[in-house]
Write a protein that holds these residues in place. Sequence first.
Motif, PDB file in Angstrom:
ATOM      1  N   ALA A  24      17.098  -5.370 -76.951  1.00  0.00           N
ATOM      2  CA  ALA A  24      17.101  -6.112 -75.688  1.00  0.00           C
ATOM      3  C   ALA A  24      16.711  -7.564 -75.920  1.00  0.00           C
ATOM      4  O   ALA A  24      17.115  -8.456 -75.162  1.00  0.00           O
ATOM      5  N   GLY A  25      15.918  -7.792 -76.959  1.00  0.00           N
ATOM      6  CA  GLY A  25      15.523  -9.158 -77.300  1.00  0.00           C
ATOM      7  C   GLY A  25      14.836  -9.857 -76.144  1.00  0.00           C
ATOM      8  O   GLY A  25      13.902  -9.348 -75.529  1.00  0.00           O
ATOM      9  N   SER A  26      15.335 -11.023 -75.840  1.00  0.00           N
ATOM     10  CA  SER A  26      14.808 -11.789 -74.701  1.00  0.00           C
ATOM     11  C   SER A  26      15.804 -11.812 -73.553  1.00  0.00           C
ATOM     12  O   SER A  26      15.755 -12.709 -72.698  1.00  0.00           O
ATOM     13  N   THR A 236      22.848  -6.262 -73.396  1.00  0.00           N
ATOM     14  CA  THR A 236      22.462  -6.971 -72.178  1.00  0.00           C
ATOM     15  C   THR A 236      22.948  -6.177 -70.979  1.00  0.00           C
ATOM     16  O   THR A 236      23.797  -5.292 -71.112  1.00  0.00           O
ATOM     17  N   LEU A 237      22.446  -6.500 -69.823  1.00  0.00           N
ATOM     18  CA  LEU A 237      22.942  -5.860 -68.607  1.00  0.00           C
ATOM     19  C   LEU A 237      24.274  -6.451 -68.192  1.00  0.00           C
ATOM     20  O   LEU A 237      25.085  -5.783 -67.556  1.00  0.00           O
ATOM     21  N   ASP A 238      24.505  -7.722 -68.571  1.00  0.00           N
ATOM     22  CA  ASP A 238      25.729  -8.408 -68.137  1.00  0.00           C
ATOM     23  C   ASP A 238      25.962  -9.613 -69.050  1.00  0.00           C
ATOM     24  O   ASP A 238      25.082 -10.467 -69.185  1.00  0.00           O
ATOM     25  N   ASN A 239      27.143  -9.662 -69.667  1.00  0.00           N
ATOM     26  CA  ASN A 239      27.457 -10.778 -70.564  1.00  0.00           C
ATOM     27  C   ASN A 239      27.449 -12.134 -69.869  1.00  0.00           C
ATOM     28  O   ASN A 239      27.332 -13.175 -70.533  1.00  0.00           O
ATOM     29  N   HIS A 246      23.230 -13.427 -74.476  1.00  0.00           N
ATOM     30  CA  HIS A 246      23.966 -12.490 -73.623  1.00  0.00           C
ATOM     31  C   HIS A 246      25.443 -12.359 -73.989  1.00  0.00           C
ATOM     32  O   HIS A 246      26.009 -11.268 -73.947  1.00  0.00           O
ATOM     33  N   ASP A 247      26.067 -13.476 -74.354  1.00  0.00           N
ATOM     34  CA  ASP A 247      27.530 -13.445 -74.458  1.00  0.00           C
ATOM     35  C   ASP A 247      28.041 -12.604 -75.618  1.00  0.00           C
ATOM     36  O   ASP A 247      29.133 -12.048 -75.546  1.00  0.00           O
ATOM     37  N   TYR A 248      27.266 -12.460 -76.683  1.00  0.00           N
ATOM     38  CA  TYR A 248      27.734 -11.655 -77.827  1.00  0.00           C
ATOM     39  C   TYR A 248      27.136 -10.242 -77.831  1.00  0.00           C
ATOM     40  O   TYR A 248      27.436  -9.431 -78.698  1.00  0.00           O
TER      41      TYR A 248
END
Length: 347
Positions: A24-26, A236-239, A246-248
């Motif tokens: 999940a990271g940040s 992520t929950l959503d890119n 988030h995007d990758y």
Amino acid sequence: MRSDTISFDGGTIGDGETFIIAEAGSNHNGDLETAKKLVDAAAEAGADAVKFQTFRAERHFVEDSGTIPQMEGDKSIYETLAEVEMPYEWIPELHERAVEQDILFMSTPSDEQSAHELDPYVPMFKIESFNLSNYPFLESVAEIGKPMILSAGAHTYEEIEEAVEFLDSIDGPPTVLLHCVSAYPTDLSDINVRAIERIQSDFGLLSGLSDHTTDPVTAPSAAVAVGGSVVEKHFTLDNDMPGPDHDYALEPDELSEMVTAIRRTEMALGDGEIRVLEEEQGDIVRRHVHATVTIEAGEQLTEDNVALLSSGMKDPGLEPKHYEEVIGRTAARDIDKDDGITWDDLE
């Protein structure tokens, strides 16, 4: 430091089932409820652990850190990280949420204080690639005595070797060393999962993959196929959420797809034992000694009345390795056309 399996409070690594870390990271973006939803999503996907990152920007980057393309707007790396620091007060709450969801809670500490804040709540420590050569930090975490999983991105082979030698010199705890390419995202052509085999053979450590490709299946499944014991991947929950990671990252449905692919790969790999399954129906298509015409008792068996044929649903005859022994023998009784020929049929 080296072991075929590593046991910890909550499980084992190296027992034949891949340990899957949902990173999940940040990606909580500084919101506790979002962080809890990430725990829920990781558990629902079937991951073994959900992992966050625990850092303080002031102990991570110089303040005048500049910007990189992944960061939005004019904010520096330092400013962006400061906005997504995980408060230490979250740690027990996220741990409790993970317990409720039957998933292990983990978080990567980037400094000594963060490691000690996490200690009561994590079964092991995951060390990010960028701390692999930070020997004072490695020693501090190693002294806590819990197993460590280290990523090796952005380090040369020689630097990785030196880090392993350092951990050996301080009698470090049981350790897993993950192959990693610190490119966000990583192209499949650059992921090089065979490095997992190299790590295992050269350093005698359990290994695996910290994966930053966007494909949920290919690299994780390949990592398992070459013997990886751990797979870690960002989600992520959503890119489309704001933030650098988030995007990758995988979305929840893709995370589930990855877990399923890993478990199916494990199933396909099996245990390496060679056996014949009942379902194979080998006697139907394998060749055996059969009569090609009706053979009367006392008649000699020759290539004109015997052949190696697939048995179908007939009772099979002798195996092909006995064919030459059969030719020239005499029939002890009448043998019908197509019947399998056995030793009992011969004088």
